[in-house]
Design a protein around this motif. Structure first.
Motif, PDB file in Angstrom:
ATOM      1  N   MET B   1       0.819  -1.205   0.000  1.00  0.00           N
ATOM      2  CA  MET B   1       0.000   0.000   0.000  1.00  0.00           C
ATOM      3  C   MET B   1       0.861   1.267   0.000  1.00  0.00           C
ATOM      4  SD  MET B   1      -3.372  -0.685   2.202  1.00  0.00           S
ATOM      5  CE  MET B   1      -2.660  -2.288   2.615  1.00  0.00           C
ATOM      6  N   ALA B   2       0.593   2.149  -0.915  1.00  0.00           N
ATOM      7  CA  ALA B   2       1.410   3.362  -1.038  1.00  0.00           C
ATOM      8  C   ALA B   2       1.090   4.347   0.093  1.00  0.00           C
ATOM      9  CB  ALA B   2       1.139   4.028  -2.384  1.00  0.00           C
ATOM     10  N   ASP B   3       1.998   5.272   0.332  1.00  0.00           N
ATOM     11  CA  ASP B   3       1.731   6.322   1.318  1.00  0.00           C
ATOM     12  C   ASP B   3       0.667   7.266   0.765  1.00  0.00           C
ATOM     13  OD1 ASP B   3       3.625   5.301   3.016  1.00  0.00           O
ATOM     14  OD2 ASP B   3       5.237   6.560   2.216  1.00  0.00           O
ATOM     15  N   ILE B   4      -0.092   7.849   1.675  1.00  0.00           N
ATOM     16  CA  ILE B   4      -1.144   8.773   1.241  1.00  0.00           C
ATOM     17  C   ILE B   4      -0.537  10.141   0.970  1.00  0.00           C
ATOM     18  CG2 ILE B   4      -3.278   9.927   1.885  1.00  0.00           C
ATOM     19  CD1 ILE B   4      -4.033   7.571   3.518  1.00  0.00           C
ATOM     20  N   HIS B   5      -0.797  10.660  -0.202  1.00  0.00           N
ATOM     21  CA  HIS B   5      -0.350  12.016  -0.507  1.00  0.00           C
ATOM     22  C   HIS B   5      -1.271  12.981   0.200  1.00  0.00           C
ATOM     23  CE1 HIS B   5       2.005  11.075  -4.421  1.00  0.00           C
ATOM     24  NE2 HIS B   5       2.175  10.161  -3.492  1.00  0.00           N
TER      25      HIS B   5
END
Lengths: 113, 113
Positions: B1-5
């Motif tokens: 899961m990518a980091d939240i921008h």
DNA sequence: AATTCATATGAATGTTTGTTCATATGTTCA
DNA sequence: TGAACATATGAACAAACATTCATATGAATT
């Protein structure tokens, strides 16, 4: 396969004649099949609020980027969504208004119970 | 899961807030899944012409009685069709007008291409 | 050019699913 | 009651599928 009852024969023929073609029915089943997965429905529901990039979808759905991308490709292949690139990011949106309408029809059916 | 921008955070929150509940979306996917099979779509298309007994469906679809009955039970469990007995035979029909409407929506989408 | 960020994709895996076969249930009629 | 007919159902099996992991592609930035 059971034997055909003579008294049923004309009902069968008439129904057959009024039904959409096998090709249409097969394609229709394929379309519904694409709608018939929780992840894809969640993606479609999100996109019906507006276009969104892949990483937003991952965050929103709390799913891996790979899983989301795989399902996006299924949705794209079925022409339920379209994409456009903006720099490094890909933005996805519903392919046309029809898709949102089908989704709404299904949701309404569920809500009305 | 990518980091939240950070700049995406409010879009995500807003979309989440506008989307139907997880429960509704899950049920919706289940409904579409039932529509998403060729045999079941053929059955529904036949029943949208009027009620029909199992043996008629078998003849019309040119499928085994067992295969048809299994799919009828899937459709019934999903409350897409209902049944009534008349003597030895069971007659099936669409559960309500809504089902026919969903089917039509899908067929129309396929036909308009 | 090299690195980093965003997304796509191939292979592997466990699960779900549709059909078949065999058999059970339920109804009618002799 | 027993035979015949109509339908339902359980188990088994092959095919389809969703996710994960690892890696590839493609664009921006330094």
């Amino acid at each position: 396969m059971a034997d055909i009852h003579p008294e049923h024969a004309h009902i069968i023929e008439q129904t057959k004649a009024n039904m959409p073609s096998e090709e249409i029915l097969e394609k229709t089943a394929e379309v519904f099949k694409v709608f018939g997965d929780k992840t894809r429905i969640r993606i479609l529901a999100a996109l019906s609020e507006g276009e969104m990039c892949v990483c937003c979808l991952c965050d929103l759905l709390e799913m891996s980027q790979s899983a989301v991308s795989h399902q996006l490709s299924v949705l794209k292949a079925a022409r339920l969504i379209k994409s456009r690139r903006e720099g490094k990011q890909m933005y996805y949106s519903l392919d046309d208004a029809h898709i949102g309408a089908i989704l709404c029809t299904g949701i309404s059916h569920v809500e009305e119970d």
